[in-house]
Design a protein around this motif. Structure first.
Motif, PDB file in Angstrom:
ATOM      1  N   VAL A   1       0.944  -1.191  -0.057  1.00 48.01           N
ATOM      2  CA  VAL A   1      -0.077  -0.122  -0.011  1.00 48.01           C
ATOM      3  C   VAL A   1       1.062   1.132   0.137  1.00 48.01           C
ATOM      4  N   HIS A   2       0.467   2.324  -0.771  1.00 50.23           N
ATOM      5  CA  HIS A   2       1.146   3.460  -0.819  1.00 50.23           C
ATOM      6  C   HIS A   2       0.452   4.378  -0.099  1.00 50.23           C
ATOM      7  N   VAL A   3       0.732   4.976   0.927  1.00 44.07           N
ATOM      8  CA  VAL A   3       0.254   6.074   1.706  1.00 44.07           C
ATOM      9  C   VAL A   3       0.908   7.346   1.849  1.00 44.07           C
ATOM     10  N   LEU A   4       0.006   8.326   1.691  1.00 47.16           N
ATOM     11  CA  LEU A   4       0.543   9.697   1.930  1.00 47.16           C
ATOM     12  C   LEU A   4      -0.458  10.717   2.700  1.00 47.16           C
ATOM     13  N   SER A   5       0.236  11.448   3.239  1.00 47.44           N
ATOM     14  CA  SER A   5      -0.307  12.373   4.195  1.00 47.44           C
ATOM     15  C   SER A   5       0.202  13.649   4.346  1.00 47.44           C
ATOM     16  N   TRP A   6      -0.768  14.751   4.223  1.00 51.73           N
ATOM     17  CA  TRP A   6      -0.319  16.057   4.416  1.00 51.73           C
ATOM     18  C   TRP A   6      -1.152  16.934   5.144  1.00 51.73           C
ATOM     19  N   VAL A   7      -0.607  18.049   5.578  1.00 49.23           N
ATOM     20  CA  VAL A   7      -1.510  19.123   6.600  1.00 49.23           C
ATOM     21  C   VAL A   7      -1.422  20.430   5.729  1.00 49.23           C
ATOM     22  N   LYS A   8      -2.538  21.323   6.147  1.00 49.74           N
ATOM     23  CA  LYS A   8      -2.705  22.512   5.761  1.00 49.74           C
ATOM     24  C   LYS A   8      -2.689  23.399   6.914  1.00 49.74           C
ATOM     25  N   ASP A   9      -1.659  24.452   6.939  1.00 48.69           N
ATOM     26  CA  ASP A   9      -1.587  25.285   8.227  1.00 48.69           C
ATOM     27  C   ASP A   9      -1.162  26.565   8.015  1.00 48.69           C
ATOM     28  N   SER A  10      -1.213  27.462   8.810  1.00 51.72           N
ATOM     29  CA  SER A  10      -0.616  28.744   8.349  1.00 51.72           C
ATOM     30  C   SER A  10       0.175  29.118   9.760  1.00 51.72           C
ATOM     31  N   VAL A  11       1.505  29.498   9.218  1.00 52.17           N
ATOM     32  CA  VAL A  11       2.544  29.941  10.377  1.00 52.17           C
ATOM     33  C   VAL A  11       2.883  31.535  10.145  1.00 52.17           C
ATOM     34  N   SER A  12       2.987  31.755  11.679  1.00 55.05           N
ATOM     35  CA  SER A  12       3.773  33.287  11.628  1.00 55.05           C
ATOM     36  C   SER A  12       5.002  33.211  12.262  1.00 55.05           C
ATOM     37  N   GLU A  13       5.316  32.090  12.803  1.00 55.92           N
ATOM     38  CA  GLU A  13       6.396  32.097  13.404  1.00 55.92           C
ATOM     39  C   GLU A  13       7.296  30.872  12.839  1.00 55.92           C
ATOM     40  N   ASN A  14       8.588  30.612  13.371  1.00 59.22           N
ATOM     41  CA  ASN A  14       9.547  29.310  13.122  1.00 59.22           C
ATOM     42  C   ASN A  14       8.707  28.375  13.654  1.00 59.22           C
ATOM     43  N   THR A  15       8.376  27.055  12.863  1.00 57.42           N
ATOM     44  CA  THR A  15       7.609  26.114  13.233  1.00 57.42           C
ATOM     45  C   THR A  15       8.312  24.768  12.769  1.00 57.42           C
ATOM     46  N   GLU A  16       8.223  23.767  13.596  1.00 57.58           N
ATOM     47  CA  GLU A  16       8.715  22.429  13.327  1.00 57.58           C
ATOM     48  C   GLU A  16       7.615  21.463  13.183  1.00 57.58           C
ATOM     49  N   TYR A  17       7.749  20.910  12.053  1.00 62.84           N
ATOM     50  CA  TYR A  17       6.812  19.653  11.900  1.00 62.84           C
ATOM     51  C   TYR A  17       7.265  18.285  12.008  1.00 62.84           C
ATOM     52  N   LYS A  18       6.486  17.343  12.479  1.00 59.99           N
ATOM     53  CA  LYS A  18       7.204  15.788  12.429  1.00 59.99           C
ATOM     54  C   LYS A  18       5.936  14.999  11.836  1.00 59.99           C
ATOM     55  N   CYS A  19       6.065  14.335  10.856  1.00 56.04           N
ATOM     56  CA  CYS A  19       4.906  13.338  10.653  1.00 56.04           C
ATOM     57  C   CYS A  19       5.796  11.782  10.879  1.00 56.04           C
ATOM     58  N   SER A  20       4.865  11.258  11.667  1.00 62.62           N
ATOM     59  CA  SER A  20       5.237   9.565  12.016  1.00 62.62           C
ATOM     60  C   SER A  20       4.378   8.837  11.360  1.00 62.62           C
ATOM     61  N   PHE A  21       5.008   7.725  10.794  1.00 65.98           N
ATOM     62  CA  PHE A  21       4.102   6.622  10.275  1.00 65.98           C
ATOM     63  C   PHE A  21       4.273   5.626  11.073  1.00 65.98           C
ATOM     64  N   ILE A  22       3.107   5.116  11.649  1.00 67.38           N
ATOM     65  CA  ILE A  22       3.194   3.823  12.920  1.00 67.38           C
ATOM     66  C   ILE A  22       2.602   2.726  12.219  1.00 67.38           C
ATOM     67  N   SER A  23       3.604   1.682  11.882  1.00 66.25           N
ATOM     68  CA  SER A  23       2.644   0.457  11.538  1.00 66.25           C
ATOM     69  C   SER A  23       3.526  -0.668  11.979  1.00 66.25           C
ATOM     70  N   ARG A  24       2.772  -1.852  12.239  1.00 63.08           N
ATOM     71  CA  ARG A  24       3.190  -3.090  12.741  1.00 63.08           C
ATOM     72  C   ARG A  24       4.624  -3.420  12.341  1.00 63.08           C
ATOM     73  N   ALA A  25       4.983  -3.169  11.064  1.00 68.82           N
ATOM     74  CA  ALA A  25       6.162  -3.577  10.239  1.00 68.82           C
ATOM     75  C   ALA A  25       7.411  -2.600  10.829  1.00 68.82           C
ATOM     76  N   ALA A  26       7.222  -1.181  10.808  1.00 63.49           N
ATOM     77  CA  ALA A  26       8.135  -0.144  10.862  1.00 63.49           C
ATOM     78  C   ALA A  26       7.603   1.069  11.259  1.00 63.49           C
ATOM     79  N   ASN A  27       8.101   1.739  11.881  1.00 66.48           N
ATOM     80  CA  ASN A  27       8.087   3.175  12.042  1.00 66.48           C
ATOM     81  C   ASN A  27       8.800   4.020  11.560  1.00 66.48           C
TER      82      ASN A  27
END
Length: 103
Positions: free
Chosen positions: A32-58
């Motif tokens: 399975v090919h999976v993708l995810s994205w977010v919409k957000d507005s930032v006014s200051e320096n921002t750090e995003y982290k996206c984790s994909f958690i599955s039984r096979a691997a994180n």
């Protein structure tokens, strides 16, 4: 099953719950090919982290969004970067469309 894997988005260490989009596509070989994205507005320096958690691997990817003073950097550099990013997104879109045709 579907419950076996999920995305976790964090913004500056806080879990995000809104404006998150996810897609998954079955590939011919059963993966399975999976993708995810977010919409957000930032006014200051921002750090995003996206984790994909599955039984096979994180796996986790992170990106830092740096907000610059408009005057210091000038709009031009930013606009160029944005255009590059936008064309990358539409390339990806085309790729997904083509994949869909081949399934």
């Amino acid at each position: 099953g579907p419950g076996d894997s999920y995305f976790v988005w964090k913004k500056n260490g806080q879990e995000m719950k809104v404006c998150i989009t996810e897609q998954s596509h079955m590939l011919l070989d059963g993966r399975v090919h999976v993708l995810s994205w977010v919409k957000d507005s930032v006014s200051e320096n921002t750090e995003y982290k996206c984790s994909f958690i599955s039984r096979a691997a994180n796996t986790t990817s992170e990106v830092r969004v740096t907000v610059q003073d408009k005057d210091s950097a000038g709009q031009d550099g930013w606009t160029k970067e944005f255009d590059t990013w936008r064309s990358a997104i539409s390339e990806h879109d085309k790729m997904m469309q083509n994949w869909r045709k081949t399934w």
